[in-house]
Design a protein around this motif. Structure first.
Motif, PDB file in Angstrom:
ATOM      1  N   GLY A  80       0.805  -1.228   0.000  1.00  0.00           N
ATOM      2  CA  GLY A  80       0.000   0.000   0.000  1.00  0.00           C
ATOM      3  C   GLY A  80       0.839   1.280   0.000  1.00  0.00           C
ATOM      4  N   LYS A  81       2.166   1.159  -0.144  1.00  0.00           N
ATOM      5  CA  LYS A  81       3.039   2.336  -0.124  1.00  0.00           C
ATOM      6  C   LYS A  81       3.737   2.480  -1.474  1.00  0.00           C
ATOM      7  CE  LYS A  81       5.222   3.309   4.181  1.00  0.00           C
ATOM      8  NZ  LYS A  81       6.423   3.095   4.962  1.00  0.00           N
ATOM      9  N   ALA A  82       3.875   3.731  -1.934  1.00  0.00           N
ATOM     10  CA  ALA A  82       4.546   3.963  -3.222  1.00  0.00           C
ATOM     11  C   ALA A  82       6.049   4.155  -2.998  1.00  0.00           C
ATOM     12  CB  ALA A  82       3.950   5.195  -3.890  1.00  0.00           C
ATOM     13  N   PHE A  83       6.847   3.482  -3.808  1.00  0.00           N
ATOM     14  CA  PHE A  83       8.310   3.634  -3.763  1.00  0.00           C
ATOM     15  C   PHE A  83       8.773   4.166  -5.127  1.00  0.00           C
ATOM     16  CE2 PHE A  83       7.324   0.741  -0.426  1.00  0.00           C
ATOM     17  CZ  PHE A  83       8.256   1.015   0.568  1.00  0.00           C
ATOM     18  N   TYR A  84       9.671   5.153  -5.085  1.00  0.00           N
ATOM     19  CA  TYR A  84      10.066   5.856  -6.306  1.00  0.00           C
ATOM     20  C   TYR A  84      11.530   5.578  -6.653  1.00  0.00           C
ATOM     21  CZ  TYR A  84       5.829   8.398  -5.164  1.00  0.00           C
ATOM     22  OH  TYR A  84       4.522   8.721  -4.863  1.00  0.00           O
ATOM     23  N   GLN A  85      11.779   5.500  -7.962  1.00  0.00           N
ATOM     24  CA  GLN A  85      13.170   5.440  -8.430  1.00  0.00           C
ATOM     25  C   GLN A  85      13.265   6.172  -9.761  1.00  0.00           C
ATOM     26  OE1 GLN A  85      14.533   1.437  -9.683  1.00  0.00           O
ATOM     27  NE2 GLN A  85      12.420   0.778  -9.386  1.00  0.00           N
ATOM     28  N   ASN A  86      14.487   6.496 -10.163  1.00  0.00           N
ATOM     29  CA  ASN A  86      14.666   7.215 -11.432  1.00  0.00           C
ATOM     30  C   ASN A  86      14.302   6.334 -12.621  1.00  0.00           C
ATOM     31  OD1 ASN A  86      15.549   9.648 -10.380  1.00  0.00           O
ATOM     32  ND2 ASN A  86      17.703   9.003 -10.316  1.00  0.00           N
ATOM     33  N   THR A  87      13.842   6.964 -13.693  1.00  0.00           N
ATOM     34  CA  THR A  87      13.689   6.261 -14.968  1.00  0.00           C
ATOM     35  C   THR A  87      15.031   6.367 -15.697  1.00  0.00           C
ATOM     36  OG1 THR A  87      12.989   8.301 -16.005  1.00  0.00           O
ATOM     37  CG2 THR A  87      11.237   6.843 -15.222  1.00  0.00           C
ATOM     38  N   GLU A  88      15.092   5.756 -16.881  1.00  0.00           N
ATOM     39  CA  GLU A  88      16.335   5.852 -17.644  1.00  0.00           C
ATOM     40  C   GLU A  88      16.626   7.321 -17.980  1.00  0.00           C
ATOM     41  OE1 GLU A  88      16.538   3.066 -20.862  1.00  0.00           O
ATOM     42  OE2 GLU A  88      18.282   4.158 -21.663  1.00  0.00           O
ATOM     43  N   LEU A  89      15.557   8.048 -18.343  1.00  0.00           N
ATOM     44  CA  LEU A  89      15.747   9.470 -18.694  1.00  0.00           C
ATOM     45  C   LEU A  89      16.347  10.245 -17.525  1.00  0.00           C
ATOM     46  CD1 LEU A  89      13.105  11.763 -20.419  1.00  0.00           C
ATOM     47  CD2 LEU A  89      14.454  12.582 -18.512  1.00  0.00           C
ATOM     48  N   SER A  90      15.757  10.087 -16.331  1.00  0.00           N
ATOM     49  CA  SER A  90      16.244  10.913 -15.220  1.00  0.00           C
ATOM     50  C   SER A  90      17.610  10.465 -14.723  1.00  0.00           C
ATOM     51  CB  SER A  90      15.218  10.982 -14.082  1.00  0.00           C
ATOM     52  OG  SER A  90      14.747   9.717 -13.740  1.00  0.00           O
ATOM     53  N   SER A  91      17.867   9.128 -14.741  1.00  0.00           N
ATOM     54  CA  SER A  91      19.197   8.744 -14.263  1.00  0.00           C
ATOM     55  C   SER A  91      20.269   9.155 -15.277  1.00  0.00           C
ATOM     56  CB  SER A  91      19.281   7.266 -13.904  1.00  0.00           C
ATOM     57  OG  SER A  91      19.088   6.508 -15.040  1.00  0.00           O
ATOM     58  N   THR A  92      19.916   9.194 -16.558  1.00  0.00           N
ATOM     59  CA  THR A  92      20.916   9.571 -17.568  1.00  0.00           C
ATOM     60  C   THR A  92      21.148  11.083 -17.606  1.00  0.00           C
ATOM     61  OG1 THR A  92      20.132   7.740 -18.919  1.00  0.00           O
ATOM     62  CG2 THR A  92      21.506   9.362 -20.033  1.00  0.00           C
ATOM     63  N   TYR A  93      20.044  11.850 -17.619  1.00  0.00           N
ATOM     64  CA  TYR A  93      20.184  13.283 -17.906  1.00  0.00           C
ATOM     65  C   TYR A  93      19.969  14.214 -16.707  1.00  0.00           C
ATOM     66  CZ  TYR A  93      20.202  11.930 -22.796  1.00  0.00           C
ATOM     67  OH  TYR A  93      20.541  11.371 -24.000  1.00  0.00           O
ATOM     68  N   LEU A  94      19.370  13.724 -15.637  1.00  0.00           N
ATOM     69  CA  LEU A  94      18.987  14.661 -14.572  1.00  0.00           C
ATOM     70  C   LEU A  94      19.776  14.494 -13.279  1.00  0.00           C
ATOM     71  CD1 LEU A  94      15.127  14.589 -15.178  1.00  0.00           C
ATOM     72  CD2 LEU A  94      16.794  16.244 -15.999  1.00  0.00           C
ATOM     73  N   SER A  95      20.425  13.361 -13.106  1.00  0.00           N
ATOM     74  CA  SER A  95      21.160  13.214 -11.841  1.00  0.00           C
ATOM     75  C   SER A  95      22.583  13.715 -12.040  1.00  0.00           C
ATOM     76  CB  SER A  95      21.129  11.769 -11.362  1.00  0.00           C
ATOM     77  OG  SER A  95      21.857  10.975 -12.245  1.00  0.00           O
ATOM     78  N   ARG A  96      23.095  14.412 -11.025  1.00  0.00           N
ATOM     79  CA  ARG A  96      24.370  15.131 -11.223  1.00  0.00           C
ATOM     80  C   ARG A  96      25.557  14.205 -11.447  1.00  0.00           C
ATOM     81  NH1 ARG A  96      24.022  17.935  -5.688  1.00  0.00           N
ATOM     82  NH2 ARG A  96      23.692  16.080  -4.462  1.00  0.00           N
ATOM     83  N   GLY A  97      25.461  12.929 -11.027  1.00  0.00           N
ATOM     84  CA  GLY A  97      26.596  12.017 -11.184  1.00  0.00           C
ATOM     85  C   GLY A  97      26.734  11.445 -12.584  1.00  0.00           C
ATOM     86  N   SER A  98      25.739  11.641 -13.443  1.00  0.00           N
ATOM     87  CA  SER A  98      25.813  11.039 -14.777  1.00  0.00           C
ATOM     88  C   SER A  98      26.791  11.816 -15.668  1.00  0.00           C
ATOM     89  CB  SER A  98      24.420  11.047 -15.408  1.00  0.00           C
ATOM     90  OG  SER A  98      24.530  10.857 -16.792  1.00  0.00           O
ATOM     91  N   PRO A  99      27.594  11.111 -16.498  1.00  0.00           N
ATOM     92  CA  PRO A  99      28.541  11.829 -17.369  1.00  0.00           C
ATOM     93  C   PRO A  99      27.843  12.717 -18.401  1.00  0.00           C
ATOM     94  CG  PRO A  99      28.545   9.462 -17.821  1.00  0.00           C
ATOM     95  CD  PRO A  99      27.696   9.655 -16.592  1.00  0.00           C
TER      96      PRO A  99
END
Ligand code: SAM
Length: 228
Positions: A80-99
């Motif tokens: 009954g609880k929502a858990f969130y994670q990045n999609t390919e788009l956000s992990s590739t282009y939006l997270s600061r650690g991505s090249p």
């Protein structure tokens, strides 16, 4: 079946609310949602995001769910609880650690470009950019707005590098550049500073900022400096 009028109304709503999509993206970037989820060893629920980001519970829940509906996050419901994670788009282009992260460019768009676009009707009426209204600097001095603080200057410069990290390869692969051993991508104060000698000059994202007279002066400077 949807009538042409329904389609038109749908399109109208998409256009008039389009800025909300940009703002969700900008806010999630600015708050560090994508960085947090990229660094977390497993998907996080909204309480964990709230605890780490120090944001409000209600606002964070809404933001996370909106990001999920925009495919910027993936959501999985367990017990009954929502858990969130990045999609390919956000992990590739939006997270600061991505090249190939575009985070700085997005934040520049959010803090500088977006503010000017809020004055578009006035820009069309007057035929000039609205840096005076948006930032209090004369329209011909747009870079003093872009460089209004050391933080903004760094953000913009890193943002430019971020775009090259995605587009640079295709720009350079589009032509046979083998006869140009030394290539210079122009930046800095190119109307005054001596230009570095090179075999080829790239004027990426330069000429659109200046009047025809300024552009032709710059092209003449380049012609004088360019290796024969
Ligand atoms: C959009 S950036 C493009 C830089 C680079 N070609 C790129 O694509 O990453 C525009 C450049 O114009 C330079 N610039 C801004 N104001 C200027 C001015 N008044 N005179 C000369 N150069 C200026 C900035 O320093 C910046 O490097």
């Amino acid at each position: 079946m949807a009538s042409p009028q329904d389609h038109a109304y749908h399109l109208l709503n998409e256009y008039s609310n389009g800025f909300m999509v940009s703002q969700v993206l900008f806010a999630a970037c600015e708050l560090g949602v994508f960085d947090l989820l990229a660094e977390a060893p497993e998907p996080l629920d909204s309480a964990a995001v709230v605890a780490r980001l120090g944001t409000s519970s209600h606002g964070t829940e809404l933001l996370l769910d909106t990001c999920a509906s925009l495919k910027l996050l993936k959501v999985e419901v367990r017990g009954g609880k929502a858990f969130y994670q990045n999609t390919e788009l956000s992990s590739t282009y939006l997270s600061r650690g991505s090249p190939v992260s575009q985070r700085n460019m997005l934040l520049y768009t959010a803090r500088t470009t977006y503010r000017c676009w809020g004055h578009l009707a006035e820009a069309v009426r007057e035929g000039k950019n609205q840096y005076l209204q948006a930032f209090g600097v004369p329209s011909e001095e747009l870079f003093s707005a872009i460089y209004r603080s050391e933080g903004e200057r760094l953000r913009f410069t890193r943002g430019l590098q971020e775009v090259w990290s995605v587009c640079g390869r295709s720009v350079l692969a589009a032509f046979d550049l083998s006869q140009f051993p030394l290539i210079c991508d122009l930046g800095g104060d190119f109307f005054k500073d001596p230009l570095p000698e090179a075999d080829l000059y790239i004027l990426a994202r330069i000429l659109h900022d200046w009047t025809d007279d300024k552009c032709s002066g710059l092209l003449q400077r380049i012609r004088r400096t360019c290796k024969p």
